[in-house]
Design a protein around this motif. Sequence first.
Motif, PDB file in Angstrom:
ATOM      1  N   ASN A  49      -0.583  12.553 -31.606  1.00 30.19           N
ATOM      2  CA  ASN A  49       0.251  12.764 -32.792  1.00 30.19           C
ATOM      3  C   ASN A  49       1.580  12.006 -32.685  1.00 30.19           C
ATOM      4  O   ASN A  49       2.537  12.323 -33.399  1.00 30.19           O
ATOM      5  CB  ASN A  49       0.499  14.254 -33.057  1.00 30.19           C
ATOM      6  CG  ASN A  49       1.271  14.931 -31.953  1.00 30.19           C
ATOM      7  OD1 ASN A  49       1.494  14.360 -30.897  1.00 30.19           O
ATOM      8  ND2 ASN A  49       1.681  16.160 -32.196  1.00 30.19           N
ATOM      9  N   ARG A  80       1.225  13.292 -38.341  1.00 22.03           N
ATOM     10  CA  ARG A  80       1.483  14.591 -37.717  1.00 22.03           C
ATOM     11  C   ARG A  80       1.061  15.742 -38.610  1.00 22.03           C
ATOM     12  O   ARG A  80       0.829  16.850 -38.126  1.00 22.03           O
ATOM     13  CB  ARG A  80       2.967  14.694 -37.353  1.00 22.03           C
ATOM     14  CG  ARG A  80       3.330  13.758 -36.207  1.00 22.03           C
ATOM     15  CD  ARG A  80       4.769  13.888 -35.816  1.00 22.03           C
ATOM     16  NE  ARG A  80       5.127  12.901 -34.812  1.00 22.03           N
ATOM     17  CZ  ARG A  80       6.323  12.348 -34.738  1.00 22.03           C
ATOM     18  NH1 ARG A  80       7.266  12.697 -35.594  1.00 22.03           N
ATOM     19  NH2 ARG A  80       6.575  11.466 -33.796  1.00 22.03           N
ATOM     20  N   VAL A  83      -2.617  15.787 -37.766  1.00 25.68           N
ATOM     21  CA  VAL A  83      -2.880  16.156 -36.378  1.00 25.68           C
ATOM     22  C   VAL A  83      -1.852  17.192 -35.953  1.00 25.68           C
ATOM     23  O   VAL A  83      -0.747  16.873 -35.530  1.00 25.68           O
ATOM     24  CB  VAL A  83      -2.810  14.921 -35.463  1.00 25.68           C
ATOM     25  CG1 VAL A  83      -3.203  15.288 -34.045  1.00 25.68           C
ATOM     26  CG2 VAL A  83      -3.721  13.827 -35.990  1.00 25.68           C
TER      27      VAL A  83
ATOM     28  N   ALA B 180       6.002  18.183 -35.133  1.00 26.45           N
ATOM     29  CA  ALA B 180       4.557  18.350 -35.027  1.00 26.45           C
ATOM     30  C   ALA B 180       3.948  18.853 -36.324  1.00 26.45           C
ATOM     31  O   ALA B 180       2.758  18.719 -36.553  1.00 26.45           O
ATOM     32  CB  ALA B 180       4.214  19.299 -33.876  1.00 26.45           C
TER      33      ALA B 180
END
Lengths: 247, 288
Positions: A49, A80, A83, B180
Motif C-alpha cells: 500500500n 490505499r 488496499v 492507510a
Amino acid sequence: MKFSLRDLNVWFGSVHALTDVTMDIPANEILGVIGPANSGKSTFLRTLNRLNELKPNFRMTGDVRLSGADINKTDVDLLRKKVGMVFALPLPLPLSVFDNVAYGPKMHGVRTKKRQKEIVERALKEAYLWDEVKDRLDTPASKLSGGQQQRLCMARTLAVEPEVILFDEPCSGLDPISTAKIEDTMLRLKANYTLVLVTNNVHQASRVADKTAFFLSGRLIELDDTDKIFTAPSDKRTEDYIGGRFG
Amino acid sequence: MRRLKEFVLQKIVLLCGVASILFVALIFLFLVKEGLNVFKAVSPSHFLLGRSWYPISEPAQFGILPLILGSLLVTAGATVISVAIGVACAVYIAEVARPAVRETLKVGIELLAAIPSIVLGFIGMVTLVPWVKKIFHLPTGLTALSGSIMLAFMAMPTIVSIAEDALHAVPRSYKEGAYALGATRWQTIHRVILRAASPGIAAAVMLGIGRVIGETMAVMMITGNAAVIPHGILQPVRTLTATIAGEMGEAAVGSEHYYALFAIGTLLFVISFGINVTADLLLHKRRS
Ligand SMILES: Nc1ncnc2c1ncn2[C@@H]1O[C@H](COP(=O)(O)OP(=O)(O)O)[C@@H](O)[C@H]1O
Ligand SMILES: [Mg+2]
C-alpha cells in the motif's frame, strides 16, 4: 492474480530490507507471511500500500502490480483505499465507535447521515462486531476491549470498501479468545476480499492461511500451500524455523 | 549523615517553592490593597464601565472601559493573526518541511524570540506603521491593527514551538492509520493530526497570548495611545498596560489617580493569571 511482484528490492538508507522478491498473490485467499523479527515482513506488507514512502530514506526497485496496474503509477490515495491495512496495536482514533468507522467514508466524500449509517452497519457486521456494539455506537472507542478495538479497526478498514486487506501481526497484543474471533473473522472475509496476514505466530498461519510465505533476512525463501509448508517444506531453513530451531 | 543532608536539601527546596508562592501572594495583596482605594472616589461599575478616562482634569474621571476595549481589541487582533500564522507555521515545520528546512526555520523562530520587544516596537514604528497608513489610506498608521500585528510577532515563537511539540506528540500510528485509509496528506493533517493535537495547540495559543498581554512599551509606541472608545481595528487605541506605564510617573503617590492605576494593575494580574491557569489545564488534559 491480485498482486504480482517481480524482483522487488527495498532499501532504507544503506539497509537492504528486501532482496529480489518475486511472487503472486491470488484473489480471495489468505496469504500468511512468517519469518523471524527483522526479516522484512512489515516492509513487504507496506510495499503493497506504499506506506513505506512515509519513511524518508526509503528506496525501491522492481515491479509491483495490483490487478495488472503498476502501483507506483497509481494515485497513492486511491491505492490505499483499495488496499486497506490493520496494524499490530488496535489504534482507534479518539472518537466514538460510529465516527471511527464512518471516518474513512466521510473523508472519501460520503456526506449524508443515512448513507453513513448504512456503511457503518455493514462494516461492523462484516467485522462481526455489530451485535456487540450496536447499542453503544456513541461511546468512545477506547471503552471497548482490546479484541473489540481490533475488530473496530477492521471495520474501519472495511468501511472504505477495499479489495485487499493487509494485517501486520494483528493479534500480537490479544488474548487467545480475542485472537480466535479475529481469525474467524478473517476466514469469513476471504470470500469477498484478498487478505495478507503477517504473523509472528506460525500456528496462526497454519490455522488461517491458504498459502504461506517464509521470509528470512529480506529474502523470500519459500512460498507454497500452507499444508505443504508445514508438513513437507522444500527448504531446510523453512523447516528449521517452523520447528522452532531458530528465529 | 546522608539522611540529614537529604532532609536539609529537601527543606531548602521546599522553602524556595513556598517563597515564590509567597512573593506572588504578597504582590497580589499589595496591588489589591492599593487598588481598592480607588473605590473611595469612584464606584466599581463607574470604574469598569465608565466611558471617559480623564485622570487629571477637574473633576477627574476614572472610567477604564476605553482602555479595556483597547486592550481587548489589540489582543484579539493579535490572537487571530498569531493563531493563523503560528499554527500554519507549526504544521509546516512538524509535518511538511524537509529536515534541513525544518532546522533552519526553528533557528529563525528562536532568533525571533530573542529580539527585545522594544526593538520590535521600534522596527514596527518605522516600517509597519507607515505601511498600515498607506495600505488603508488612514490619517495615521498608529492603530490597534499595528499593535496587533506586532504582538502577533511577539507571541509567534511561543505558539510555534509549543504547538509543534503538541503536533510531534501525536502518535505516529494515527498518521499511518489515516494514510492507510487512503487519506491525503492534507486530510491527515487537518482531520487527524490537528484534531488530536488541539488541546496542546490551544494551550500554545494561550501561553503565547499570555506572554504578550502584559507587553507595554512596544505597544505604547505604535497604537497611537488615545484613550477613547475604539470603533474599529483601524483606529488609535490605548491599552491598560500602556496607561500604567505612561502615567505612573506623573501620578502623585496616594492620589486617586495613583490608586486607579493600581486597580488597573490588579485587573491585568487577574486576567493574565486566568489565561495561564486555563493554558495549564489544557496542557494537563493533554497529558492525562
Ligand atoms: N526506517 C528504517 N530505516 C532503516 N532501516 C529500517 C527502517 N525500517 C525498517 N528497517 C530495517 O528493515 C529490515 C526489515 O524490517 P521489518 O520489515 O520491519 O521486519 P519485520 O517486520 O520482519 O520484523 C530490518 O533490518 C529493519 O531494521
Ligand atoms: Mg514487523
